[in-house]
Scaffold this active site. Structure first.
Site, PDB file in Angstrom:
ATOM      1  N   GLU A 265      45.221   1.436 -43.966  1.00  0.00           N
ATOM      2  CA  GLU A 265      45.725   2.252 -42.852  1.00  0.00           C
ATOM      3  C   GLU A 265      44.676   3.332 -42.619  1.00  0.00           C
ATOM      4  O   GLU A 265      44.628   4.326 -43.345  1.00  0.00           O
ATOM      5  CB  GLU A 265      47.072   2.884 -43.220  1.00  0.00           C
ATOM      6  CG  GLU A 265      48.206   1.890 -43.416  1.00  0.00           C
ATOM      7  CD  GLU A 265      48.663   1.243 -42.122  1.00  0.00           C
ATOM      8  OE1 GLU A 265      48.289   1.729 -41.039  1.00  0.00           O
ATOM      9  OE2 GLU A 265      49.381   0.239 -42.199  1.00  0.00           O
TER      10      GLU A 265
ATOM     11  N   CYS B 123      46.459  10.440 -37.272  1.00  0.00           N
ATOM     12  CA  CYS B 123      45.654   9.210 -37.157  1.00  0.00           C
ATOM     13  C   CYS B 123      45.873   8.556 -35.795  1.00  0.00           C
ATOM     14  O   CYS B 123      44.934   8.037 -35.209  1.00  0.00           O
ATOM     15  CB  CYS B 123      46.002   8.245 -38.278  1.00  0.00           C
ATOM     16  SG  CYS B 123      47.757   7.908 -38.417  1.00  0.00           S
TER      17      CYS B 123
HETATM   18  P1  NAD Z   1      39.981  10.274 -47.151  1.00  0.00           P
HETATM   19  O1  NAD Z   1      39.494   8.915 -46.866  1.00  0.00           O
HETATM   20  O2  NAD Z   1      38.996  11.359 -47.356  1.00  0.00           O
HETATM   21  O3  NAD Z   1      40.886  10.291 -48.467  1.00  0.00           O
HETATM   22  C1  NAD Z   1      42.059   9.520 -48.581  1.00  0.00           C
HETATM   23  C2  NAD Z   1      42.411   9.348 -50.041  1.00  0.00           C
HETATM   24  O4  NAD Z   1      41.406   8.568 -50.673  1.00  0.00           O
HETATM   25  C3  NAD Z   1      42.497  10.656 -50.841  1.00  0.00           C
HETATM   26  O5  NAD Z   1      43.625  10.584 -51.683  1.00  0.00           O
HETATM   27  C4  NAD Z   1      41.213  10.639 -51.644  1.00  0.00           C
HETATM   28  O6  NAD Z   1      41.291  11.333 -52.869  1.00  0.00           O
HETATM   29  C5  NAD Z   1      41.045   9.152 -51.898  1.00  0.00           C
HETATM   30  N1  NAD Z   1      39.673   8.727 -52.227  1.00  0.00           N
HETATM   31  C6  NAD Z   1      38.510   9.329 -51.894  1.00  0.00           C
HETATM   32  N2  NAD Z   1      37.457   8.609 -52.378  1.00  0.00           N
HETATM   33  C7  NAD Z   1      37.985   7.529 -53.006  1.00  0.00           C
HETATM   34  C8  NAD Z   1      37.407   6.413 -53.677  1.00  0.00           C
HETATM   35  N3  NAD Z   1      36.091   6.260 -53.791  1.00  0.00           N
HETATM   36  N4  NAD Z   1      38.245   5.487 -54.189  1.00  0.00           N
HETATM   37  C9  NAD Z   1      39.593   5.615 -54.055  1.00  0.00           C
HETATM   38  N5  NAD Z   1      40.179   6.650 -53.437  1.00  0.00           N
HETATM   39  C10 NAD Z   1      39.393   7.600 -52.914  1.00  0.00           C
HETATM   40  O7  NAD Z   1      40.994  10.616 -45.983  1.00  0.00           O
HETATM   41  P2  NAD Z   1      41.772  11.970 -45.706  1.00  0.00           P
HETATM   42  O8  NAD Z   1      40.785  12.969 -45.206  1.00  0.00           O
HETATM   43  O9  NAD Z   1      42.649  12.313 -46.861  1.00  0.00           O
HETATM   44  O10 NAD Z   1      42.743  11.525 -44.517  1.00  0.00           O
HETATM   45  C11 NAD Z   1      42.373  11.560 -43.181  1.00  0.00           C
HETATM   46  C12 NAD Z   1      42.095  10.159 -42.690  1.00  0.00           C
HETATM   47  O11 NAD Z   1      43.248   9.351 -42.910  1.00  0.00           O
HETATM   48  C13 NAD Z   1      41.830  10.111 -41.206  1.00  0.00           C
HETATM   49  O12 NAD Z   1      40.792   9.197 -40.933  1.00  0.00           O
HETATM   50  C14 NAD Z   1      43.149   9.599 -40.654  1.00  0.00           C
HETATM   51  O13 NAD Z   1      43.047   8.988 -39.399  1.00  0.00           O
HETATM   52  C15 NAD Z   1      43.561   8.641 -41.704  1.00  0.00           C
HETATM   53  N6  NAD Z   1      44.999   8.359 -41.657  1.00  0.00           N
HETATM   54  C16 NAD Z   1      45.402   7.113 -41.294  1.00  0.00           C
HETATM   55  C17 NAD Z   1      46.760   6.831 -41.193  1.00  0.00           C
HETATM   56  C18 NAD Z   1      47.250   5.451 -40.820  1.00  0.00           C
HETATM   57  O14 NAD Z   1      48.401   5.157 -41.117  1.00  0.00           O
HETATM   58  N7  NAD Z   1      46.449   4.596 -40.215  1.00  0.00           N
HETATM   59  C19 NAD Z   1      47.699   7.831 -41.473  1.00  0.00           C
HETATM   60  C20 NAD Z   1      47.240   9.089 -41.822  1.00  0.00           C
HETATM   61  C21 NAD Z   1      45.894   9.337 -41.925  1.00  0.00           C
END
Ligand code: NAD
Length: 489
Positions: free
Chosen positions: A234, A268
């Site tokens: 997602e 998102c």
């Molecule tokens: P992010 O990708 O920075 O982090 C998301 C999660 O991934 C965090 O918990 C982080 O600690 C973890 N993470 C980071 N590096 C990792 C790795 N190497 N391996 C495993 N996990 C790791 O995203 P964010 O800044 O927390 O969230 C914002 C993003 O999420 C935006 O792009 C937004 O559009 C998206 N989003 C999508 C949806 C959807 O349902 N499509 C919903 C909400 C947010």
């Protein structure tokens, strides 16, 4: 870093501190969830429904506490936190109540060659699902994976975002408080940064549901690929709203303003681009800027939205606005000075080139571009010309569904924004850089199970068994004839 501190984005006060889970602690949590998975599966749909509904009642009864925490740790206004929780609970209730029906075994026709068989498919839970969540909707978003996976019969190990760990912990602890006699391991939280998420990918979970950015999603997929762990992705969005000449323009402006700036644009499936037909462009722009007149960020009770939750996002928003203006775009509301050091005021940009960052990349701020198009065909073409495909909206009195059908996204709202996100029965998810797989609804429940085919021989046909060395020579002679009879037409 073995400590994790979350800060109030409005004040920088420390909200909570956690020890970062070591890899061994992550693996131990998954082992425990694995042991509990058999019990969880064994209590069946009704047992899980009772427990999920008890959790939902607990969350509703103690909502003041959670909403206050959401306000302090994520920064969103309390009414928005309340709406977020309400929508999350709608999905929990839907999944809990419908899992039994959606996932019940289905009879299948065995076909002529196996007419002495009965056949069915079963939906088998994976076992333990790992969930990695973001910070922008710290309850609604992870809940879409967690409640759906639990209702489908899996136990869950959840790593919340390092920006909203206390919300994640509170939400998961509420499960145990609502169901005190359950064994440990139904829903477990592991706290940490990206490395903890990476450990979860390699921990032996049987499925991984990730919500976050496309860049991190690729790393998660690579880590999961090591053990062929299937994933749900997602990811981000760059959602367009199409405003047709026959739209209710006042309504469109009102909803586009909310879709673009609510939650500080950190949504998102928020509206980041508008394509408006030229004959109504000026009127729409006038209405849109008017809608924004009273939209103000802040942390007090009257604020329309809060501070940027993740300080580094301010730089992204600034860069996109700067790039848009530098490449010929015009701000008709706000501009570079709207990007402060905590809050971002709404920004409306027109005539931004289609290849600029503000059109092609996720901005995740309260900014929106408005592009004039000759007709709806051009609007559809430009809406589809980005590498994201999460949601979209169409405003038109007569042509809404027809235009919606041509949009290359996982979800579309007609004469509304984000309508799809609040309905328990509708799946949520995207395509391309917005990810794949679905949470919510029947498709979400199936996503957290694997199909198992069962073929039962009801009675033997001596000499006719196709899968035996004792197959009769007569059958062997008949096979070419059957082949032609069945397939040569
Ligand atoms: P992010 O990708 O920075 O982090 C998301 C999660 O991934 C965090 O918990 C982080 O600690 C973890 N993470 C980071 N590096 C990792 C790795 N190497 N391996 C495993 N996990 C790791 O995203 P964010 O800044 O927390 O969230 C914002 C993003 O999420 C935006 O792009 C937004 O559009 C998206 N989003 C999508 C949806 C959807 O349902 N499509 C919903 C909400 C947010």
């Amino acid at each position: 870093m073995n400590k994790l501190e979350s800060l109030n984005p409005a004040t920088d006060e420390v909200v909570a501190t956690y020890d970062v889970a070591t890899d061994e602690q992550v693996f131990a949590a998954v082992d425990r969830a694995q042991e509990t998975a058999e019990w969880w599966r064994g209590i069946g749909y009704d047992g899980r429904k009772q427990r999920l509904l008890a959790w939902r009642r607990y969350l509703a009864a103690h909502s003041d506490e959670l909403i206050d925490l959401m306000h302090r740790e994520n920064g969103k206004p309390k009414p928005d936190a309340t709406l977020e929780l309400l929508l999350a609970l709608e999905h929990t209730a839907w999944s809990a109540k419908h899992a039994g029906k959606v996932l019940k075994p289905e009879k299948r026709r065995p076909g002529m060659l196996f007419a002495n068989f009965s056949a069915r498919t079963e939906h088998v839970p994976y076992g333990v699902v790992g969930v990695i969540g973001p910070w922008n909707y710290p309850v609604y978003t992870p809940n879409g994976s967690i409640a759906t996976a639990l209702a489908a019969g899996n136990t869950v190990v959840y790593k919340p975002s390092e920006h909203t760990p206390a919300i994640g912990q509170w939400y998961a602890d509420a499960y145990a408080l609502a169901n005190p006699s359950d064994p440990d391991g139904v829903l477990t939280v592991v706290q940490g940064y990206g490395a903890t998420g990476a450990a979860l990918c390699r921990s032996g979970v049987q499925k991984l549901a990730f919500t976050g950015s496309a860049a991190t999603g690729k790393k998660v997929m690579a880590a999961c690929a090591e053990n062929l762990v299937p994933v749900v992705m997602e990811l981000g969005g760059k959602d367009a709203a199409i405003v047709a000449a026959d739209a209710d323009l006042a309504k469109a402006a009102e909803l586009v303003a909310w879709g673009a700036a609510s939650n500080g644009g950190q949504t998102c499936a928020g509206v980041e681009r508008v394509y408006v037909e030229e004959e109504v462009r000026d009127e729409f722009l006038g209405l849109l800027t008017k809608e924004f007149a009273n939209v103000k960020p802040g942390s007090g009770p009257g604020a329309s939205y809060g501070p940027m939750t993740m300080p580094s996002q301010l730089e992204v928003v600034r860069k996109h606005v700067e790039d848009a203006i530098g490449s010929g775009g015009q701000p008709v509301l706000g501009g570079l000075s709207s990007v402060g050091d905590r809050y971002v005021e709404p920004v409306v940009l027109v005539d931004v080139p289609e290849d600029s960052l503000a059109i092609q990349e996720e901005t995740f701020g309260p900014t929106v571009t408005v592009t004039t198009v000759r007709d709806l065909d051009e609007a559809v073409r430009l809406s589809n010309a980005v590498n994201f495909g999460l949601g979209a909206s169409v405003f038109s009195k007569r042509r809404g569904p027809e235009i919606a059908e041509r949009l290359d996204t996982g979800m579309v709202s007609v004469n509304s924004v984000l309508g799809f996100a609040g309905m328990g029965a509708l799946p949520f998810g995207g395509r391309a850089d917005s990810g794949f797989g679905r949470i919510h609804g029947p498709e979400g429940l199936r996503e957290f199970t694997r199909p198992r085919s069962v073929a039962v021989q009801r009675f033997a046909l001596p000499g006719l068994n196709l899968t035996s060395f004792n197959r009769s020579k007569t059958i062997d002679r008949l096979l070419p004839r059957m082949l032609r009879l069945l397939h040569k037409r």
